[in-house]
Design a protein around this motif. Structure first.
Motif, short mmCIF file in Angstrom:
data_model
loop_
_atom_site.label_atom_id
_atom_site.label_comp_id
_atom_site.label_asym_id
_atom_site.label_seq_id
_atom_site.Cartn_x
_atom_site.Cartn_y
_atom_site.Cartn_z
N PHE A 25 0.82 -1.22 0.00
CA PHE A 25 0.00 0.00 0.00
C PHE A 25 0.85 1.27 0.00
N THR A 26 2.04 1.19 0.62
CA THR A 26 2.74 2.43 0.95
C THR A 26 3.11 3.26 -0.27
N ILE A 27 3.57 2.63 -1.34
CA ILE A 27 4.09 3.45 -2.43
C ILE A 27 2.98 4.26 -3.08
N ILE A 28 1.90 3.58 -3.43
CA ILE A 28 0.82 4.31 -4.10
C ILE A 28 0.29 5.39 -3.17
N TYR A 29 0.16 5.03 -1.90
CA TYR A 29 -0.33 6.02 -0.96
C TYR A 29 0.62 7.22 -0.89
N ASN A 30 1.89 6.94 -0.84
CA ASN A 30 2.86 8.02 -0.75
C ASN A 30 2.89 8.87 -2.01
N ALA A 31 2.48 8.30 -3.12
CA ALA A 31 2.52 9.07 -4.36
C ALA A 31 1.23 9.83 -4.60
N SER A 32 0.14 9.38 -4.00
CA SER A 32 -1.13 9.97 -4.41
C SER A 32 -2.16 10.10 -3.30
N ASP A 33 -1.84 9.71 -2.09
CA ASP A 33 -2.82 9.74 -1.00
C ASP A 33 -3.98 8.77 -1.21
N VAL A 34 -3.84 7.89 -2.19
CA VAL A 34 -4.91 6.94 -2.44
C VAL A 34 -4.53 5.59 -1.85
N VAL A 35 -5.42 5.02 -1.05
CA VAL A 35 -5.21 3.65 -0.63
C VAL A 35 -5.81 2.77 -1.71
N ASN A 36 -4.98 1.97 -2.32
CA ASN A 36 -5.42 1.19 -3.46
C ASN A 36 -6.08 -0.10 -2.99
N PHE A 37 -7.41 -0.10 -3.01
CA PHE A 37 -8.11 -1.27 -2.50
C PHE A 37 -8.01 -2.47 -3.43
N ALA A 38 -7.38 -2.28 -4.57
CA ALA A 38 -7.14 -3.42 -5.45
C ALA A 38 -5.81 -4.10 -5.13
N GLN A 39 -5.14 -3.64 -4.10
CA GLN A 39 -3.84 -4.22 -3.75
C GLN A 39 -3.94 -5.72 -3.51
N GLY A 40 -5.01 -6.13 -2.83
CA GLY A 40 -5.22 -7.56 -2.58
C GLY A 40 -5.31 -8.36 -3.87
N GLU A 41 -5.84 -7.72 -4.89
CA GLU A 41 -5.97 -8.42 -6.18
C GLU A 41 -4.61 -8.65 -6.82
N PHE A 42 -3.67 -7.73 -6.57
CA PHE A 42 -2.32 -7.95 -7.10
C PHE A 42 -1.67 -9.14 -6.40
N VAL A 43 -1.94 -9.27 -5.11
CA VAL A 43 -1.43 -10.43 -4.38
C VAL A 43 -2.01 -11.70 -5.00
N MET A 44 -3.32 -11.64 -5.22
CA MET A 44 -3.99 -12.80 -5.82
C MET A 44 -3.38 -13.11 -7.20
N LEU A 45 -3.20 -12.07 -8.01
CA LEU A 45 -2.64 -12.29 -9.34
C LEU A 45 -1.26 -12.94 -9.25
N GLY A 46 -0.46 -12.46 -8.29
CA GLY A 46 0.86 -13.05 -8.11
C GLY A 46 0.76 -14.55 -7.90
N GLY A 47 -0.14 -14.94 -7.01
CA GLY A 47 -0.31 -16.36 -6.72
C GLY A 47 -0.87 -17.12 -7.91
N MET A 48 -1.96 -16.59 -8.47
CA MET A 48 -2.66 -17.31 -9.53
C MET A 48 -1.78 -17.48 -10.78
N ILE A 49 -1.14 -16.39 -11.19
CA ILE A 49 -0.33 -16.49 -12.41
C ILE A 49 0.80 -17.50 -12.21
N THR A 50 1.42 -17.44 -11.04
CA THR A 50 2.49 -18.40 -10.78
C THR A 50 1.97 -19.83 -10.83
#
Ligand code: ATP
Ligand code: ATP
Ligand code: MG
Ligand code: MG
Lengths: 290, 319, 357, 233, 261
Positions: A25-50
């Motif tokens: 979360f930290t980088i996007i938040y630090n760049a834009s004040d936005v908490v990216n609620f799709a972050q969990g989906e990136f975790v999922m993608l990491g697992g699924m694609i692998t």
């Protein structure tokens, strides 16, 4: 005694998972004040694609690398297609966009992959390591190591590099950032790419423990968010500590009080901490003069 | 003057839509969907006051909806209270609870407030899920009928359950919208908007910031609670899902999608997010894909939400 | 044409149940229509995905009845969604076959409501019976807090006393938790526990099982029918799963069934068809949906009418109907129509299934 | 150096610049004066690229700026100290200055920072504190110093003397004058019209989005219209 | 009797004594100016007086009551009003609504009345609206009243803040650099406005770097440097004080002030 140690191991394992998500979360938040609620989906993608690349015959490291790169591409696309065009929108609208993105990515994953649960083989086998009567799986060490490595990387990035400072400047005052020559669009692209890559890396590391399916993202994002807030949003130290603390809280509560109310106790503690430290443990109050 | 006229215009439009829609309903199912939209809109109107007006976020308002809903399930079952009165009881409990937790929680700002309210919502849903003996656990429990329909029947007015709840929800929404519109253009509403703009400046002009935030929080909690009660009563059963995180998110999404500062926007937002899944059953596989895409596209092209953006466009053409 | 309605949880937290159910319903309707329908009438299926949300399920039930004008409804993957559909069906007089586990669905009996799965209570009884046969009387439980786990937890606690089983430890975990060693450590440290029972579905039981192996438990572990599928063995890994016992249906062990087993034909045919179409194995839950469609088709054929009331009456007269789950015989007093014998006690051995009784 | 022709700009549907023409030659100090709301800030924002242009053209050293994004203009040598200061309040004073030289990584950065500290010693005292805690005037100094860190060949200053103590106002005007000696061109928007015209080579008067008077600064100072409207009694 | 009395006021930020042991008082109808170099502690002093910062030491008395550390909204009720150096505008609200917010104390009522739009609420609101219109005319913003405040230019916003502060009908008004961002002619208008207010009996506490303005209208001047009070007195005395000239005025300004005085 060995029970306590076991609870600590469990808490550290789970905590490292939360920390990895929180760090994302930290980088996007630090760049834009936005908490990216799709972050969990990136975790999922990491697992699924692998998982799917591995099943298709790719060696695990290659599959993992591919997943990280693909997820980073997804992050960049999210920024370019959805966040950047809505740049002038209020922050709540941007958050709704990330929620929309998380639903969309989940839906796409369900179509592209499947609805089943999947697991990756543990990187270093499943033989538990015994320490004073308690046990820990080698994969837990991988997760913890990953969390610490990502933390160090982020910490160096934000405190030592000019680009890291530029990220902070972009969120702090976008116009001023442009005036000093920072290409804020590129900073946003970079941030989304990096965040997504960290998320995907987390996904690769934790899948042997937590398993993965197209819809694991929400729960992970929720806990990661709570952990990040506990530690202080935007601060890598806070993300790491918040994650570990949350994990330990849960395991201690489950171990000593009640497994039914462990999440409840965790949230009560978070509320109590915020009551005393309204910016989380390491969060700094923004200084604004009137 | 214009604000007052705007208020009555909005209410009139809403009333006409509610009254006229049934003329084109081909079947009883549409009453159900209508009633759902109205109930959702009611709770979103509450959020408009909290988020749009006072600028405070809540990711736990489903907790209050849950309290309202379970009040209607539990009070009749355990206290022998009439379900209608249970709705009032639920509203009172929600209001008091909001008053109690609001003070400490509302000191927090932005995401910290979000996570604290989220925690509150999770606590409520966790109690509802875990206290199986009382609440029936994850499978939920039945809710007594409110008993009005038999009464109407005795008075010689036969209407179906769907029609009945369509009417009740519609009236509740009208009342809720009327009060919210009143508030919007009142001293209290102005004070709330002011603290949204600058807390420091608001306090130096004499606005008790903490108190106004608390007011917004309590009012929105009561809205959510009443909406939760109405939903439970018309469903005839209730499960902890109503207090769940996803429901909170859904409420906020409806508010933001519609346009977080406007009451009619709330209704629009509720309508879209309620209707969309019903429409998308045609492409079940793509439902999530389309839903997510719609949310993103609306926010990109109408960053202020549907209604404000549409109004702006209409006005823009007028000039 | 015969309008048939269904609302299952093909997505959401209960997708585990609803997804194979939806696939099965679609497949079977296709099959029936390909075979000329029922008495020459084609079935028109309307299937909705309620995402596990009872509120949505109720809306879909309304839609099925009021708008799609179906003559019967299958669905309600979970108890929550079932209960939300049940009132509507009862009020409007539409026969409804539920796919959920709670006993409260058919007890007390409602005129139009039937169900195909065993009750959770039956699963508990089956497990406890097996435990007693092994001289196990003191156990620890660790259950998911989702609807399935919580319901089984409650039912098992209720019948444990009658069965002479003592529950010494009673732990839970959230459906998305990543590590259950604290709860398991507590059970391990509880004096006198002879076996552990883990009701739940989804990733929970897989993680519990892996943690179980990690902690080096030496007492037997029982799982519920919630994990009765090969996927479970894959997820936990062959070693960790070895020796686990659970109640399952014939569906799971089609290849182990004797050819004269009454269920042999229906199980193998269904499994083969499902596998051919979806390239995966049908789960126990898929079997519930199979039985629901088959029961309905049978009743409609016997009723010789598409009037909901006639279908209902025919359903209630069903007797000795062999499904994948067991053999159904409905009566006005019993709208489940299965007995304990429908459950088979299974053990995981060498990464496969072994029938115990 | 900087040529503005027929510049138009709007906020939403309301146009606030209705065709502004203006020229700045190399090494000049040019000042723009005008009443509140005349459009001075809008003009500077158009030049620095943070405000969209709806008509007309801007060229800088002969190159059109139409397709150069805001962050690219500093690279060409155009820096701005904006209205409202726009410092990075969460970053330290030193980090603010360092980011002012975001485009550079050479040794001169340290030297420039030293110059900035010499110019405003108070910034050196506060170098490790968050800039948001500075007093209004200190923030103004930071904004000016940060703009200088970008090594501009042309500097846009929006009311640099605002909120500064009299001694510092004098100093700022001296700094601006000294910039001319360093071949830096300055476009100065000032409410302290007297002070600005005194150091400027030429001046423009802006009224409701248009340039109404232009001429050598010396002439403007004595122009009765200007005395009455901007210099007061 | 003094309306505002400040005694030994002080505050530190992480070791820095931003304000240290400052005392003075303001009477009704009097204009007191606080001047001093950038970072001297003027705004910080205002922030302590108006309840935004909690003073570390010393006391503030308003009309005889000790109000040290009291919340800003309470002070507003007691008749203290202020403007800000760093503009604090309700950006998303209309210009008129910004001023109406200033009428909060007069138009507030029970929340029930507001929710149900009872006649009492409507009467109060209508009253406030009339008064707000007049105030806007006074700062020449009546033509802009329907606009979103965020759309105004800097100078207009400064005047809007003054109008909002006046809406409280204050007994004492704190103005932090009201003339910043205004040209000489515009400053003269503000000058007139302040004098009028003082004449009507309002006590004025002013921070301003425009020495022409300060010297012309102040009854009394307090000079701060590094948080300490280094001088005080009437304009003539202060402008001749060598310490003040060295720390703050410089030579040129002194001459200007002399010429005016
Ligand atoms: N963000 C905005 N949206 C809409 N209108 C704006 C915006 N900013 C400025 N304006 C309008 O544009 C006009 C010019 O404003 P600008 O800020 O350029 O004036 P200025 O000359 O800098 O005034 P000042 O001396 O007060 O700073 C004003 O009428 C102002 O109301
Ligand atoms: N919140 C704060 N955190 C840290 N330092 C602060 C804070 N507030 C004030 N200071 C410091 O206190 C000192 C006084 O600041 P203040 O704003 O009162 O000055 P000022 O006299 O108003 O100056 P100016 O004329 O520039 O507005 C400054 O050095 C400032 O950095
Ligand atoms: Mg300006
Ligand atoms: Mg100041």
């Amino acid at each position: 005694m060995d029970a306590l140690l076991q609870f600590i191991f469990s808490g550290m394992t789970v905590g490292a998972v939360y920390a990895l998500v929180a760090l994302g979360f930290t980088i996007i938040y630090n760049a834009s004040d936005v908490v990216n609620f799709a972050q969990g989906e990136f975790v999922m993608l990491g697992g699924m694609i692998t998982v799917f690349a591995h099943q298709a015959g790719m060696p695990l490291p290659l599959a993992a690398a591919m997943a990280v790169v693909a997820a980073a591409g997804g992050g960049v696309a999210l920024n370019r297609l959805a966040i950047e065009p809505a740049r002038s929108a209020p922050v709540v609208s941007l958050i709704i966009i990330t929620i929309g993105a998380s639903i969309l990515i989940r839906g796409a994953a369900r179509l592209i992959f499947d609805k089943q649960l999947h697991r990756l083989p543990s990187f270093s086998g499943d033989t538990p390591i015994r320490i004073m009567g308690a046990t820990i799986l080698p994969q837990s060490l991988w997760v913890m190591g990953g969390a610490v490595a990502v933390f160090i990387g982020l910490w160096l990035f934000f405190s030592r590099t000019l680009t890291g400072k530029a990220v902070l400047a972009t969120a702090n005052n976008r116009i001023a950032a442009q005036l000093v020559g920072i290409n804020t669009r590129w900073i946003m692209t970079l941030s989304f790419g990096l965040s997504a890559a960290i998320g995907a890396l987390a996904g690769v590391l934790v899948t042997p423990i937590t398993l993965v399916s197209y819809d694991v993202g929400v729960a992970l994002a929720l806990k990661g968010f709570a952990a990040a807030m506990l530690g202080g949003m935007g601060n890598p130290r806070g993300a790491l500590l918040g994650g570990i603390l949350l994990g330990l809280l849960e395991s201690m509560t489950a171990g000593y009080l009640s497994s039914q109310y462990k999440d409840a106790v965790a949230f009560i503690v978070i509320l109590a901490v915020l009551f005393v430290m309204p910016q989380g443990i390491f969060g700094k109050k923004p200084v604004e003069r009137v | 003057m214009t604000a007052a006229r705007g208020k009555w215009l909005q209410l009139a439009v809403l009333a006409i839509v509610i009254a006229a829609l049934p003329l084109i309903f081909p079947s009883g199912y549409y009453y159900r969907v209508g009633a759902l939209i109205f109930v959702n809109a009611l709770s979103v109107v509450g959020l408009v006051i909290l988020i749009g007006l006072a600028g405070q976020i809540s990711l736990g308002h489903a907790g209050f909806a849950g309290i309202g809903a379970y009040a209607c399930a539990l009070a009749p079952a355990h206290l022998g209270l009439h379900p209608g009165l249970a709705l009032v009881l639920g509203a009172v409990v929600s209001g008091l609870l909001a008053l109690l937790i609001g003070r400490p929680i509302l000191r927090l700002k932005g995401y910290y407030l979000a996570v604290a309210t989220l925690g509150f919502g999770i606590l409520v849903s966790m109690v509802l899920t875990n206290e199986r003996a009382l609440t029936g656990g994850p499978d939920g429990m039945a809710v007594e009928d409110i008993g009005l329909r038999p009464l109407l029947r005795d008075l010689g007015w036969r209407i179906s359950g769907g029609e009945f709840w369509y009417g009740i929800s519609g009236i509740a929404l009208l009342i809720g919208a009327w009060m919210a519109l009143n508030l919007l253009d009142s001293p209290t509403g102005r004070a709330m908007r002011a603290l949204h703009g600058s807390e420091v400046a608001a306090s130096t002009v004499g606005i008790d910031v903490a108190r106004q935030k608390l007011r917004a929080f309590v009012i929105s909690a009561v809205y959510a609670s009443v909406a939760g009660s109405l939903l439970a009563l018309q469903n005839g059963f209730v499960t902890p899902d109503i207090a769940g995180f996803m429901h909170s998110i859904e409420m906020v999404t409806m508010a933001v999608l519609g346009g977080v500062g406007s009451v009619i926007g709330a209704v629009l937002g509720a309508a879209i997010l309620t209707l969309l899944p019903q429409v998308l059953t045609v492409f079940a596989e793509y439902e999530q894909l389309v839903l997510g895409a719609v949310m993103i596209i609306v926010m990109i092209f109408m960053p202020q939400g549907l209604l404000p953006s549409i109004m702006r466009r209409i006005r823009g053409r007028g000039e | 044409e015969i309008r048939l309605g269904a609302s299952v949880s093909a997505t959401g937290p209960a997708a585990f149940l609803g997804d194979p159910e939806a696939k099965t319903i679609e497949m079977m309707v296709e099959e029936i229509n390909a075979g000329g329908g029922i008495d020459g009438e084609e079935i028109v299926l309307t299937l909705y995905d309620d995402g596990g949300d009872p509120n949505k399920a109720r809306t879909f039930a309304t839609r099925l009845i009021e708008d799609d004008e179906v003559v019967a409804i299958i669905g309600g993957s979970t108890t929550g969604t079932t209960i939300s559909i049940l009132d509507m069906a009862e009020d409007e007089g539409i026969p409804f076959i539920s796919l959920a586990g709670a006993i409260s669905i058919v007890d007390p009996v409602r005129e139009y409501v039937f169900k195909t799965p065993h009750t959770d209570r039956m699963a508990c009884e089956k497990i406890f019976t097996d435990m007693k046969a092994q001289d196990i009387t003191k156990i620890g439980m660790i259950s998911g807090t989702d609807g399935f786990g919580a319901s089984m937890q409650a039912e098992c606690k209720e019948v444990a006393g009658d069965q002479g089983i003592e529950i010494l430890a009673d732990e839970t975990y959230g459906p998305q938790d990543a590590d259950m060693t604290p709860q398991l450590t507590r059970i391990r440290d509880t004096e006198g526990v002879q076996a552990v029972l883990n009701p739940g579905f989804g990733q929970g039981p897989a993680i519990v099982t892996r943690n179980y192996a990690q902690l080096g438990f030496e007492i037997p572990m029982y799982q519920s029918h919630g994990v009765a599928s090969n996927a479970f063995i894959e997820l936990t890994g062959k070693d960790a799963a070895e020796g686990i016992r659970l109640p399952g249906t014939a569906l799971l062990i089609g290849d182990l069934l004797a050819e004269d087993d009454p269920q042999y034909k229906v199980v193998t045919e269904y499994t083969a068809a499902y596998q051919a179409k979806y390239n995966e194995e049908p789960s126990t839950f898929a079997g519930y949906a199979h039985d629901a469609v088959a029961l309905l088709a049978d009743a409609i054929a016997r009723a010789g009418s598409t009037e909901p009331d006639a279908i209902r009456d025919a359903l209630e007269e069903t007797s000795g109907f062999v499904g994948t789950t067991g053999t159904y015989s409905f009566t006005p007093e019993d709208h489940l129509g299965l007995d304990l014998s429908a459950f088979r006690m299974l053990e995981i051995a060498d990464g496969g299934w072994k029938q115990l009784d | 150096m900087l040529t503005v022709e027929g510049l138009r700009s709007r906020y939403g549907r309301i146009e606030v610049l209705h065709g502004v023409n203006l020229q700045v030659k190399p090494g000049e100090i040019v000042t723009v004066v005008g009443a509140n709301g005349a459009g001075k800030t809008t003009l500077l924002k158009c030049l620095s690229g943070t405000q969209p242009v709806s008509g007309g053209s801007i060229s800088f050293r002969g190159q059109s700026l139409a397709s150069v994004p805001a962050h690219g203009r500093l690279k060409l040598g155009l820096a701005q100290s904006p209205e409202g200061r726009q410092i990075f309040s969460n970053l330290t004073v030193e980090e603010n200055l360092r980011l002012g030289a975001f485009l550079y990584t050479d040794d001169r950065v340290a030297q420039d920072m030293g110059d900035a500290f010499a110019m405003f010693p108070v910034l050196k005292e506060k170098r490790n504190l968050p800039a948001g805690g500075l007093s209004g005037g200190q923030q103004q100094m930071l904004a000016i110093a940060r703009a200088l860190m970008g090594r501009p060949s042309c500097l846009l200053l929006d009311e640099p003397s605002m909120g500064l103590a009299p001694l510092l106002v004098a100093q700022i005007f001296e700094v601006v004058t000294s910039l001319r000696d360093r071949q830096v061109t300055v476009l100065l928007v000032e409410q302290n019209a007297y002070g600005a015209l005194k150091i400027a080579d030429r001046g423009y008067v802006m009224e409701t989005g248009r340039i109404t008077i232009a001429g050598p600064a010396g002439d403007l100072i004595t122009d009765p219209r200007i005395r009455e409207a901007y210099l007061g009694t | 009797m003094s309306l505002l009395e400040i005694n030994g006021l002080g505050i530190s930020f992480g070791g820095l004594k931003a304000v240290n042991d400052v005392s003075f008082s303001v009477k009704p109808g009097e204009i007191v100016s606080v001047i001093g170099p950038n970072g001297a502690g003027k705004t910080t002093l205002f922030n302590m007086i108006s309840g935004i910062y909690l003073p570390g030491r010393g006391s503030v008395r308003l009309n005889g009551t000790d109000v040290t550390g009291i919340a800003p909204h309470k002070l507003a009720e007691m008749g203290l009003s202020r403007t800000f150096q760093n503009l604090q505008i309700f950006q998303e609200m209309s210009v008129l609504d910004n001023v109406l917010a200033g009428f909060h104390l007069q138009e507030r009522g029970s929340v029930i009345a507001d929710l149900l739009s009872l006649p009492g609420m409507r009467r109060r609101a209508a009253n406030a609206r009339d008064e707000a219109g007049k105030l806007l005319a006074r700062v020449r913003l009546d033509r802009e009243q329907g606009q979103k405040a965020g759309n105004l230019s800097y100078g207009a916003l400064k005047r809007l803040e003054i109008a909002r502060a006046l809406a409280l009908n204050p007994r004492i008004l704190l103005l932090d650099e009201p003339a910043a961002g205004c040209n000489a002619v515009e400053t003269e208008e503000i000058d007139r406005l302040i004098a009028e207010l003082a004449a009507s009996g309002i006590a004025i506490l002013l921070v301003e770097h425009d020495m022409k303005l300060v010297m012309r209208i102040s009854n009394h001047i307090v000079v701060l440097d590094h948080g300490e009070k280094i001088a005080e007195g009437d304009p003539a005395t202060v402008s001749r004080d060598p310490q003040v000239i060295a720390a703050y005025l410089g030579r040129e300004e002194t001459e200007a002030a002399d010429a005016d005085g």
